[in-house]
Design an enzyme around this catalytic site. Structure first.
Site, PDB file in Angstrom:
ATOM      1  N   ILE A 183       0.820  -1.224   0.000  1.00  0.00           N
ATOM      2  CA  ILE A 183       0.000   0.000   0.000  1.00  0.00           C
ATOM      3  C   ILE A 183       0.852   1.271   0.000  1.00  0.00           C
ATOM      4  O   ILE A 183       0.325   2.374  -0.139  1.00  0.00           O
ATOM      5  CB  ILE A 183      -1.061   0.066   1.142  1.00  0.00           C
ATOM      6  N   LYS A 184       2.168   1.135   0.122  1.00  0.00           N
ATOM      7  CA  LYS A 184       3.018   2.330   0.223  1.00  0.00           C
ATOM      8  C   LYS A 184       3.216   2.986  -1.159  1.00  0.00           C
ATOM      9  O   LYS A 184       2.805   2.435  -2.169  1.00  0.00           O
ATOM     10  CB  LYS A 184       4.362   1.962   0.850  1.00  0.00           C
ATOM     11  N   ASN A 185       3.878   4.150  -1.185  1.00  0.00           N
ATOM     12  CA  ASN A 185       4.001   4.917  -2.434  1.00  0.00           C
ATOM     13  C   ASN A 185       4.792   4.188  -3.507  1.00  0.00           C
ATOM     14  O   ASN A 185       4.619   4.446  -4.687  1.00  0.00           O
ATOM     15  CB  ASN A 185       4.627   6.285  -2.160  1.00  0.00           C
TER      16      ASN A 185
END
Ligand SMILES: Cc1ncc(COP(=O)(O)O)c(C=O)c1O
Length: 391
Positions: A183-185
């Site tokens: 879910i991170k960038n």
């Protein structure tokens, strides 16, 4: 109403990443090897930090950073309650005592003005968490660290690509830890990176991430390597694989575009929602910064709306829009309550945020139409349940 459920988050994986993973799979070298080394070099150049040490998660990265900083049983470490559990659990794993300082409700970051009061003779470090990708007030935190001789370890799980006063997060403190969870960038599937300017910390963490072994497997099994190895310390199995680095190499190249899209979407949310007193929008501090917009977190103003936060999320779900909660403050979790029973009264803002926050979908894989659907669902829910509507 949209037909399909819009998830709260989804990674953007392109053909370049897929080809690179396939290349690793076919190469005969799957685990830590040349691609990990390339990814570390690329990342070190990107954040302008001399050392970048890849790991299999930010959680293990935090563990290693805490070990390298010399945190020992009984040491106190100041951090925020509004974070993911790893920031705290890895301190407890070392027998250290986390000291929670309340958040600033405007930014949801640690309230840097409240830190000094919590510094004691036992304080060893400050761990700022750049919540949602918004850099903490690092000037204030560094000046306290200097005055009281403390280490600063940044939890930048949300903040890859963020800047504080024009400088990259990852280049500013003793140590910084990033996450590449899906879910991170940017993602490596699971994974993390630690950056530091201390050569001795980098060497210690490199040793600790692979059993405390003197050589990496890559060096042992390559033609120029020697099959002998020596265990020099109690270590862990925290290394990143080449398969993961294959993703990371290409995700890093795309990161600035990803973050640009996130920023543009956040701006649209802001414009669409700014007239609603029923929700409180993310606010920006006055110091110059670049926000990576990992999350778009709103607070529900329950004085103005006839819904609890959980009911609001349910209403969005009924309109096929996903949402997240970042976070329920650490001291409110069942297992953790006992560690913070004395501190609980001093954390009113974190308590309030825990009960009122929700994160809206925000990721580059979203299309403009998806964004419009979120805006419509949030706006309709507010209008329908506003206390104004009931009068
Ligand atoms: C603030 C923060 N710190 C640490 C972590 C841990 O990251 P990882 O899942 O890579 O271990 C997370 C993950 O969500 C996080 O949000």
């Amino acid at each position: 109403m949209r037909k399909e459920f819009l998830p709260f988050s989804r990674p953007t994986i392109g053909q370049e990443e897929i080809n690179e993973v396939v290349d690793s799979l076919k190469s005969g070298w799957i685990t830590t090897g040349p691609k990990v080394q390339k990814f570390e070099n690329d990342f070190s150049r990107f954040v302008k930090s001399p050392y970048a040490i890849s790991v299999n998660s930010a959680t293990s990265g935090l563990h290693l950073a805490y070990l390298a900083s010399g945190i020992k049983p009984g040491d106190e470490v100041i951090t925020t309650p509004l974070t993911f559990i790893s920031t705290i659990s890895m301190l407890l794993a070392l027998g250290a005592k986390p000291i929670l300082v309340d958040i600033d409700l405007k930014t949801l970051n640690i309230d840097s003005e409240k830190i000094e009061k919590k510094i004691s003779k036992k304080t060893k470090a400050i761990v700022p968490v750049h919540f949602a990708g918004l850099p903490c007030d690092l000037d204030k935190i560094h000046s306290l660290a200097k005055k009281f001789r403390l280490k600063v370890i940044e939890d930048a799980a949300h903040a890859v690509g963020s800047k504080f006063k024009g400088k990259m997060i990852g280049s500013l403190s003793d140590c910084t830890v990033f996450s590449f969870h899906p879910i991170k960038n940017m993602t490596t599937g699971e994974g993390g990176m630690i950056t530091t300017s201390h050569k001795d910390w980098a060497e210690a963490m490199t040793l600790l991430r692979f059993h405390g072994m003197s050589k990496t497997a890559w060096k042992r099994y390559s033609k120029s390597g020697s099959p002998h190895y020596d265990i020099q310390n109690l270590g862990y199995k925290y290394n990143m694989m080449d398969i993961q680095a294959s993703l990371g190499i290409h995700q890093l190249k795309k990161l600035s575009q990803f973050n640009k899209t996130r920023g543009a979407y956040a701006k649209k949310y802001h414009q669409a929602f700014s007239a609603f007193p029923e929700i409180i929008l993310p606010q920006q501090p006055s110091y110059p910064h670049t926000h990576s917009w990992h999350l778009y977190v709103i607070l529900l103003n329950t004085k103005k709306i006839n819904l609890t936060r959980d009911e609001f999320i349910q209403k969005l779900s009924e309109q096929n829009i996903g949402a997240g909660i970042h976070f329920k403050a650490v001291h409110l979790h069942t297992f953790y309550k006992k560690f913070f029973s004395r501190q609980i009264k001093e954390l009113p803002n974190a308590d309030f945020a825990s009960r009122h926050i929700l994160s809206l979908p925000l990721y580059p894989e979203m299309k403009e139409e998806d964004l419009e659907d979120v805006i419509a669902a949030v706006s309709n829910t507010i209008k329908k349940y506003s206390k104004k509507a009931a009068i």
